[in-house]
Scaffold this active site. Structure first.
Site, PDB file in Angstrom:
ATOM      1  N   TYR A 118      40.964  34.834  42.833  1.00  0.00           N
ATOM      2  CA  TYR A 118      39.976  33.352  41.773  1.00  0.00           C
ATOM      3  C   TYR A 118      38.958  33.431  42.464  1.00  0.00           C
ATOM      4  O   TYR A 118      38.571  32.979  43.764  1.00  0.00           O
ATOM      5  CB  TYR A 118      41.090  32.932  41.785  1.00  0.00           C
ATOM      6  CG  TYR A 118      42.295  33.200  40.632  1.00  0.00           C
ATOM      7  CD1 TYR A 118      42.392  34.068  40.172  1.00  0.00           C
ATOM      8  CD2 TYR A 118      43.437  31.931  40.703  1.00  0.00           C
ATOM      9  CE1 TYR A 118      43.133  34.681  39.388  1.00  0.00           C
ATOM     10  CE2 TYR A 118      44.133  32.654  39.954  1.00  0.00           C
ATOM     11  CZ  TYR A 118      44.112  33.613  39.230  1.00  0.00           C
ATOM     12  OH  TYR A 118      45.771  33.932  38.214  1.00  0.00           O
ATOM     13  N   SER A 119      37.603  33.336  42.218  1.00  0.00           N
ATOM     14  CA  SER A 119      36.774  33.566  42.924  1.00  0.00           C
ATOM     15  C   SER A 119      36.432  33.629  43.995  1.00  0.00           C
ATOM     16  O   SER A 119      35.835  33.496  45.219  1.00  0.00           O
ATOM     17  CB  SER A 119      36.088  32.574  42.853  1.00  0.00           C
ATOM     18  OG  SER A 119      35.854  32.189  41.320  1.00  0.00           O
TER      19      SER A 119
END
Length: 326
Positions: A61-62
């Site tokens: 995630y990111s």
């Protein structure tokens, strides 16, 4: 807030889990609607204040930024011993050899990097994000067992795979005396119920906790068709999961709205209440980009549907193409 044991473990989790895919860097991730640190911390703090102790993120995630934001906020606001913290491994973290997957090399490298970003010595639940078709499952399960024995994870879980794969992995672990999976983070909501055919019966039989993702179908279950948002306009994953079945799903979405109106509650409460009444369902994982998203989700813990309402919500469902396993 209410709490339940996570499957057949002794660990207590809140009936709502806050997912951290919404937190990160919109310039360094495929989702342009994610929140940066200041806004993310406000939501994490509110979740804690409401009694949520279960938080889920992933290394991808990111590209690690979600873990950094979540770890820092929990360190500042929470008692670590009360918190149940989950993260995941499998997806691509960098280009080139060994940048993804569930090899021993990848798992042992990524758990250390995740712990550093999360600012903790261990995670409570370490989840394989997808099935790795290029690594023997024996290698994966042995590596996960070593992560647990090293004290870097308390339990292990899995996400988004076929039931035969999940069963095979647990059978191999049992045969070798290795750590078995205690949870399944699967794709489940009122307009995607394919998991009810094999995965959920297996989990119920084995006492494995269900922690479904996309419980609101990326927002489709709780918004009028005419309403738009940055996520609805830019989320390619949402379109891939639900774009082809929009016409079939519309009647179910309308029934969610009807029941919500009848009870003077939100559509979120109806959609989550349907999940919360399922056997072995520990906590749906909700995403949040506003404080109201967390606050409304927590209300669902107290809202109950009648048996007749459950049937009314379910009876128009038609089979869907399987999505989310790649």
């Amino acid at each position: 807030m209410k709490y339940v044991k996570l499957g057949n473990t002794g660990m207590d989790v809140s009936r709502i889990c806050l997912g951290a895919m919404s937190f990160g860097d919109p310039e360094n991730w495929l989702h342009k609607w994610v929140l940066e640190e200041e806004e993310s911390r406000t939501i994490i703090k509110r979740a804690l204040d409401l009694g949520i102790n279960f938080f889920d993120t992933a290394n991808v995630y990111s590209l690690g930024r979600s873990e950094e934001i979540l770890g820092k906020a929990l360190k500042d606001y929470a008692n670590r011993d009360e918190i149940v913290l989950a993260t995941k491994v499998h997806q691509k973290m960098f280009d080139g050899p060994n940048g993804q997957g569930l090899s021993r090399k990848a798992i042992l490298s990524q758990i250390d990097q995740s712990l550093q970003r999360l600012q903790t010595d261990y995670v409570d639940l370490y989840i394989i994000h997808r099935w790795d078709y290029d690594t023997p499952i024996e290698e994966t399960m042995a590596a996960l067992h070593d992560v647990v024995k090293a004290g870097k994870a308390r339990y292990i879980g899995a996400s988004a795979m076929y039931a035969y794969q999940f069963q095979k992995a647990n059978n191999i672990a049992e045969k070798n005396g290795w750590t078995k999976f205690v949870s399944m983070q699967n794709h489940l909501n009122l307009i995607y119920r394919e998991e009810e055919r094999e995965m959920i019966p297996y989990c119920v039989d084995q006492g494995i906790a269900l922690t479904p993702y996309s419980p609101l179908a990326s927002g489709k279950l709780v918004k009028p068709f005419s309403e738009t948002s940055l996520r609805r306009e830019t989320d390619v994953v949402q379109k891939a999961k639900y774009g082809e079945t929009a016409d079939k799903d519309r009647v179910i979405i309308e029934r969610v709205a009807e029941i919500a109106t009848n009870h003077a509650v939100s559509r979120v409460e109806v959609a989550l209440a349907w999940l919360l009444q399922k056997e072995n369902l520990a906590a749906p994982i909700i995403g949040a980009t506003k404080l109201s998203h967390v606050e409304t989700a927590v209300k669902a813990v107290e809202f109950k549907l009648t048996k007749e309402e459950v049937v009314y919500l379910e009876e128009e469902y038609v089979p869907h193409k399987i999505v989310g396993f790649s």
